[in-house]
Structure formats: structure tokens, C-alpha cells
Design a protein around this motif. Structure first.
Motif, PDB file in Angstrom:
ATOM      1  N   MET A   1      20.305 -27.026 -78.823  1.00  0.00           N
ATOM      2  CA  MET A   1      20.631 -28.344 -79.317  1.00  0.00           C
ATOM      3  C   MET A   1      19.609 -28.728 -80.391  1.00  0.00           C
ATOM      4  SD  MET A   1      20.671 -31.983 -77.297  1.00  0.00           S
ATOM      5  CE  MET A   1      22.330 -31.974 -76.726  1.00  0.00           C
ATOM      6  N   THR A   2      20.078 -29.322 -81.432  1.00  0.00           N
ATOM      7  CA  THR A   2      19.209 -29.816 -82.493  1.00  0.00           C
ATOM      8  C   THR A   2      18.924 -31.293 -82.257  1.00  0.00           C
ATOM      9  OG1 THR A   2      20.109 -28.232 -84.072  1.00  0.00           O
ATOM     10  CG2 THR A   2      18.967 -30.134 -84.984  1.00  0.00           C
ATOM     11  N   GLY A   3      17.674 -31.664 -82.436  1.00  0.00           N
ATOM     12  CA  GLY A   3      17.293 -33.054 -82.236  1.00  0.00           C
ATOM     13  C   GLY A   3      15.941 -33.338 -82.849  1.00  0.00           C
ATOM     14  N   ILE A   4      15.411 -34.506 -82.562  1.00  0.00           N
ATOM     15  CA  ILE A   4      14.106 -34.907 -83.088  1.00  0.00           C
ATOM     16  C   ILE A   4      13.024 -34.260 -82.234  1.00  0.00           C
ATOM     17  CG2 ILE A   4      12.572 -36.856 -83.541  1.00  0.00           C
ATOM     18  CD1 ILE A   4      15.125 -38.577 -83.863  1.00  0.00           C
ATOM     19  N   LYS A   5      12.093 -33.578 -82.876  1.00  0.00           N
ATOM     20  CA  LYS A   5      11.028 -32.863 -82.176  1.00  0.00           C
ATOM     21  C   LYS A   5       9.903 -33.810 -81.780  1.00  0.00           C
ATOM     22  CE  LYS A   5      10.590 -28.704 -82.656  1.00  0.00           C
ATOM     23  NZ  LYS A   5      10.816 -27.552 -81.841  1.00  0.00           N
TER      24      LYS A   5
ATOM     25  N   LYS B   1      21.407 -28.405 -65.414  1.00  0.00           N
ATOM     26  CA  LYS B   1      22.849 -28.341 -65.667  1.00  0.00           C
ATOM     27  C   LYS B   1      23.424 -29.734 -65.921  1.00  0.00           C
ATOM     28  CE  LYS B   1      27.042 -26.166 -64.098  1.00  0.00           C
ATOM     29  NZ  LYS B   1      27.641 -25.211 -63.183  1.00  0.00           N
ATOM     30  N   ALA B   2      22.871 -30.752 -65.257  1.00  0.00           N
ATOM     31  CA  ALA B   2      23.341 -32.127 -65.459  1.00  0.00           C
ATOM     32  C   ALA B   2      23.140 -32.584 -66.895  1.00  0.00           C
ATOM     33  CB  ALA B   2      22.621 -33.077 -64.505  1.00  0.00           C
ATOM     34  N   ASP B   3      22.210 -31.946 -67.610  1.00  0.00           N
ATOM     35  CA  ASP B   3      21.978 -32.268 -69.013  1.00  0.00           C
ATOM     36  C   ASP B   3      22.605 -31.220 -69.936  1.00  0.00           C
ATOM     37  OD1 ASP B   3      20.801 -34.141 -70.867  1.00  0.00           O
ATOM     38  OD2 ASP B   3      19.382 -32.556 -71.401  1.00  0.00           O
ATOM     39  N   GLY B   4      23.442 -30.351 -69.374  1.00  0.00           N
ATOM     40  CA  GLY B   4      24.151 -29.362 -70.177  1.00  0.00           C
ATOM     41  C   GLY B   4      23.378 -28.086 -70.444  1.00  0.00           C
ATOM     42  N   ILE B   5      22.299 -27.864 -69.708  1.00  0.00           N
ATOM     43  CA  ILE B   5      21.496 -26.652 -69.905  1.00  0.00           C
ATOM     44  C   ILE B   5      21.862 -25.660 -68.811  1.00  0.00           C
ATOM     45  CG2 ILE B   5      19.164 -25.684 -69.976  1.00  0.00           C
ATOM     46  CD1 ILE B   5      18.215 -28.532 -70.819  1.00  0.00           C
ATOM     47  N   ASN B   6      22.468 -24.547 -69.207  1.00  0.00           N
ATOM     48  CA  ASN B   6      22.820 -23.489 -68.266  1.00  0.00           C
ATOM     49  C   ASN B   6      21.644 -22.525 -68.201  1.00  0.00           C
ATOM     50  OD1 ASN B   6      24.228 -21.865 -66.515  1.00  0.00           O
ATOM     51  ND2 ASN B   6      25.499 -20.939 -68.098  1.00  0.00           N
ATOM     52  N   ALA B   7      20.901 -22.564 -67.093  1.00  0.00           N
ATOM     53  CA  ALA B   7      19.680 -21.775 -67.001  1.00  0.00           C
ATOM     54  C   ALA B   7      19.515 -21.170 -65.620  1.00  0.00           C
ATOM     55  CB  ALA B   7      18.474 -22.644 -67.322  1.00  0.00           C
ATOM     56  N   GLU B   8      18.736 -20.096 -65.588  1.00  0.00           N
ATOM     57  CA  GLU B   8      18.342 -19.459 -64.335  1.00  0.00           C
ATOM     58  C   GLU B   8      16.870 -19.770 -64.116  1.00  0.00           C
ATOM     59  OE1 GLU B   8      18.162 -14.980 -62.425  1.00  0.00           O
ATOM     60  OE2 GLU B   8      18.079 -15.227 -64.600  1.00  0.00           O
ATOM     61  N   VAL B   9      16.513 -20.166 -62.916  1.00  0.00           N
ATOM     62  CA  VAL B   9      15.130 -20.449 -62.572  1.00  0.00           C
ATOM     63  C   VAL B   9      14.629 -19.301 -61.712  1.00  0.00           C
ATOM     64  CG1 VAL B   9      13.559 -22.028 -61.389  1.00  0.00           C
ATOM     65  CG2 VAL B   9      15.504 -22.936 -62.671  1.00  0.00           C
ATOM     66  N   ILE B  10      13.503 -18.725 -62.119  1.00  0.00           N
ATOM     67  CA  ILE B  10      12.887 -17.624 -61.377  1.00  0.00           C
ATOM     68  C   ILE B  10      11.546 -18.114 -60.850  1.00  0.00           C
ATOM     69  CG2 ILE B  10      11.970 -15.279 -61.540  1.00  0.00           C
ATOM     70  CD1 ILE B  10      13.955 -14.902 -63.925  1.00  0.00           C
TER      71      ILE B  10
ATOM     72  N   GLN C   1       9.766 -19.787 -63.964  1.00  0.00           N
ATOM     73  CA  GLN C   1      10.207 -19.562 -65.343  1.00  0.00           C
ATOM     74  C   GLN C   1      11.646 -20.013 -65.446  1.00  0.00           C
ATOM     75  OE1 GLN C   1       9.473 -15.528 -66.568  1.00  0.00           O
ATOM     76  NE2 GLN C   1      11.110 -15.571 -68.065  1.00  0.00           N
ATOM     77  N   ILE C   2      11.988 -20.610 -66.600  1.00  0.00           N
ATOM     78  CA  ILE C   2      13.356 -21.057 -66.862  1.00  0.00           C
ATOM     79  C   ILE C   2      13.919 -20.180 -67.970  1.00  0.00           C
ATOM     80  CG2 ILE C   2      14.815 -22.944 -67.669  1.00  0.00           C
ATOM     81  CD1 ILE C   2      12.656 -24.872 -66.567  1.00  0.00           C
ATOM     82  N   ASN C   3      14.996 -19.482 -67.678  1.00  0.00           N
ATOM     83  CA  ASN C   3      15.658 -18.632 -68.667  1.00  0.00           C
ATOM     84  C   ASN C   3      17.033 -19.196 -68.942  1.00  0.00           C
ATOM     85  OD1 ASN C   3      13.519 -16.787 -68.653  1.00  0.00           O
ATOM     86  ND2 ASN C   3      14.426 -15.630 -66.982  1.00  0.00           N
ATOM     87  N   GLN C   4      17.276 -19.566 -70.207  1.00  0.00           N
ATOM     88  CA  GLN C   4      18.603 -20.060 -70.569  1.00  0.00           C
ATOM     89  C   GLN C   4      19.575 -18.912 -70.571  1.00  0.00           C
ATOM     90  OE1 GLN C   4      17.519 -22.761 -74.033  1.00  0.00           O
ATOM     91  NE2 GLN C   4      19.302 -23.718 -73.101  1.00  0.00           N
ATOM     92  N   LYS C   5      20.785 -19.200 -70.076  1.00  0.00           N
ATOM     93  CA  LYS C   5      21.844 -18.175 -70.045  1.00  0.00           C
ATOM     94  C   LYS C   5      22.652 -18.228 -71.304  1.00  0.00           C
ATOM     95  CE  LYS C   5      22.342 -18.199 -65.051  1.00  0.00           C
ATOM     96  NZ  LYS C   5      23.265 -18.430 -63.951  1.00  0.00           N
TER      97      LYS C   5
END
Length: 105
Positions: A1-5, A83-92, A101-105
Motif C-alpha cells: 500500500m502506498t501512503g504517507i511515510k 488481516k483486519a487491516d487487509g494485510i495477508n501475513a504469516e507470523v512465525i 517475524q511477520i512475512n507477507q503472503k
């Protein structure tokens, strides 16, 4: 996602550019904000994010031993919040429960 840094202290990153007349043409630095979104969701308590009061993982609560006691609950809850914010990730989570560690899928 692009946004303000934002920087590590969550201050807006601003790089003002002016035209030949001295008028501001840009200021906010835009870019990929996936990392900062994950970071903010991970540290935020529910209610901290005013635009989404039910969003927030509250890692501080887990730092009191819950991670070590229940790695699966930690992973499931963090993945659910991301996921509630639209981030599909695996947590290890490490075997001893001290690192994750958070790895985006």
C-alpha cells in the motif's frame, strides 16, 4: 500500500520541494507503508487507532509471558489483527517464544 511515510517515532517524514516561485509543490514523503502498518497494528492497543477502534494487537500485553506460554494464540491473534487491516501475513514465532517475524503472503 502506498501512503504517507513516518519515521521510527511516528513523526511524518516531510521533504519540502518548492517551484521557481517559492511555492510548495510537495512535502509529504509517499511510499510503501506495509511495514509501518504492521508495526503500528502490532504495538497499538484496541482503541488507540481512532479511525478503527477495534484494531490493535497490543504486543505489550504479550510481552508479559503470553508468547512463551502460548505461541499459537499469539500467532493467531496477530494474524487476525493484520488481516483486519487487509494485510495477508504469516507470523512465525521462535521455539522459545522470544522472537517473531511477520512475512507477507
Amino acid at each position: 500500500m502506498t501512503g504517507i511515510k513516518v519515521d521510527q517515532d511516528f513523526n511524518l517524514i516531510i521533504d519540502v520541494t518548492r517551484d521557481s516561485n517559492g511555492k510548495t509543490t510537495s512535502g509529504f514523503v509517499l511510499g510503501n507503508i506495509d511495514y509501518q502498518r504492521c508495526h503500528m497494528i502490532t504495538i497499538a492497543q484496541k482503541g488507540d487507532i481512532k479511525g478503527a477502534p477495534t484494531l490493535g494487537f497490543g504486543i505489550e500485553n504479550y510481552m508479559r509471558g503470553v508468547v512463551i506460554d502460548n505461541n499459537q494464540k499469539f500467532k493467531t491473534e496477530l494474524q487476525k489483527e493484520l488481516k483486519a487491516d487487509g494485510i495477508n501475513a504469516e507470523v512465525i514465532v521462535s521455539a522459545d517464544g522470544t522472537e517473531f517475524q511477520i512475512n507477507q503472503k
